[in-house]
Design an enzyme around this catalytic site. Structure first.
Site, PDB file in Angstrom:
ATOM      1  CG  ASP A   1      -1.771   1.246   1.325  1.00  0.00           C
ATOM      2  OD1 ASP A   1      -2.928   1.178   0.884  1.00  0.00           O
ATOM      3  OD2 ASP A   1      -1.298   2.287   1.848  1.00  0.00           O
TER       4      ASP A   1
ATOM      5  CE1 TYR B   1       0.068   7.881   2.894  1.00  0.00           C
ATOM      6  CE2 TYR B   1       0.757   5.701   2.203  1.00  0.00           C
ATOM      7  CZ  TYR B   1      -0.162   6.522   2.817  1.00  0.00           C
ATOM      8  OH  TYR B   1      -1.286   5.974   3.369  1.00  0.00           O
TER       9      TYR B   1
ATOM     10  CE  LYS C   1      -4.001   4.788   0.910  1.00  0.00           C
ATOM     11  NZ  LYS C   1      -2.598   4.327   0.774  1.00  0.00           N
TER      12      LYS C   1
ATOM     13  CG  HIS D   1      -4.817   9.722   0.730  1.00  0.00           C
ATOM     14  ND1 HIS D   1      -3.467   9.763   0.488  1.00  0.00           N
ATOM     15  CD2 HIS D   1      -4.931   9.213   1.985  1.00  0.00           C
ATOM     16  CE1 HIS D   1      -2.804   9.297   1.533  1.00  0.00           C
ATOM     17  NE2 HIS D   1      -3.673   8.972   2.462  1.00  0.00           N
TER      18      HIS D   1
END
Length: 302
Positions: free
Chosen positions: A46, A51, A81, A112
């Site tokens: 994931d 990020y 996402k 997200h």
């Protein structure tokens, strides 16, 4: 119930119960973590466009880790996402993620947050509706079956899920939420189960500094089963119907150790559930988006 190994999405696809989470992993560490995880037998990775730090792209490092692992792409499940500042360019955001990950397709693509934000992520973009974004994600999903196998949401409360299902023509396959014994979110679980939506639990150890590892109840159950507190906390999710879980680590030994999932008897599950009544906390509050509580009852709109 015994711990599950897979959850079944409303698309019919199997989603592995345990996945490697990569949130807050430092530059240089993500690539190695993904490589170790896949070589050790993880079947789900994931990540997210969000990020990322200024010096690196998490998705890019995940892609490098996949390549270095030598594990065939079709043998594992990959999730990323749509970022909050990409609600205005959904198709472009998908293409960007595919390029960074160096993959031909995603098994799951999530919104997200139901919270459009301005380009520099400094606040809410109230000129846009997250429901319109979902409709665009539906269009992209239908038009690109070779690139996106399933779509879903993340950080969506019951109130927002109800709003979404009034207009959705594709029911989300997954709702990824913060979930651990101090933040059970049973209302979200029940609403998702009713609509055939799988829940993915992130931050199962309580997020930063893993505070639940030292919880007396968790420690006692771990000692009883001769496993680590982390194994208990990850297993708690795997023993919950309709839930899968992300375990995050960049330490090779811990990545491997976190794979141990055990069956927890009902008495242990009940004891872990009590923690939320006496020590409730939420780590990932939605207020940073500028959209207030986003319908979560334990978050103030102030």
């Amino acid at each position: 119930m015994p711990a599950s190994k897979v959850t079944i999405l409303n698309t019919g696809a199997e989603m592995p119960t345990l996945g490697l989470g990569t949130w807050k992993s430092q530059p240089g560490a993500v690539e190695k973590a993904v490589e170790v995880a896949l070589r050790s037998g993880y079947k789900h990775i994931d990540t997210a466009t969000a990020y990322s730090e200024l010096s690196f792209c998490n998705e890019n490092e995940v892609g490098l880790g996949i390549k270095e692992s030598g594990v065939p792409r079709e043998s594992f499940f990959l999730t990323t996402k749509l970022n909050n500042n990409d609600h205005h360019k959904v198709q472009e955001a998908l293409e960007y993620s595919l390029k960074q990950l160096d993959t031909p397709y995603l098994d799951l693509w999530l919104m997200h947050w139901p919270a459009p934000m301005v380009q520099d992520l400094s606040g809410a973009d109230r000129s846009k509706s997250w429901l319109d974004t979902w409709k665009k994600m539906e269009e992209v999903y239908r038009a690109n079956p070779d690139k996106v196998k399933a779509i879903g949401v993340s950080n969506v409360s019951v109130k927002f899920l109800d709003e979404l299902l009034k207009v959705a023509t594709v029911v989300p396959a997954v709702n990824q939420i913060e979930r651990h014994p101090s933040c059970l979110q049973d209302d979200v679980l029940a609403a998702c189960a009713e609509k055939g939506i799988v829940v993915t639990a992130y931050s199962p150890l309580g997020s930063d500094n893993s505070p639940l590892l030292t919880n007396p109840t968790v420690a006692s159950i771990a000692e009883k089963h001769s496993v680590s507190p982390a194994n208990v906390l990850v297993s708690f999710q795997a023993n919950t119907l309709n839930v899968n879980v992300l375990a995050k680590s960049v330490t090779p030994e811990r990545i491997v150790a976190n794979m141990k999932i055990i069956d927890l008897p009902q008495e242990d599950m009940d004891a872990l559930r009590v923690i939320d009544r006496t020590a409730h906390f939420r780590v990932c509050s939605p207020t940073w988006t500028g959209w207030g509580s986003l319908g979560f009852p334990d978050v103030s709109d102030d």
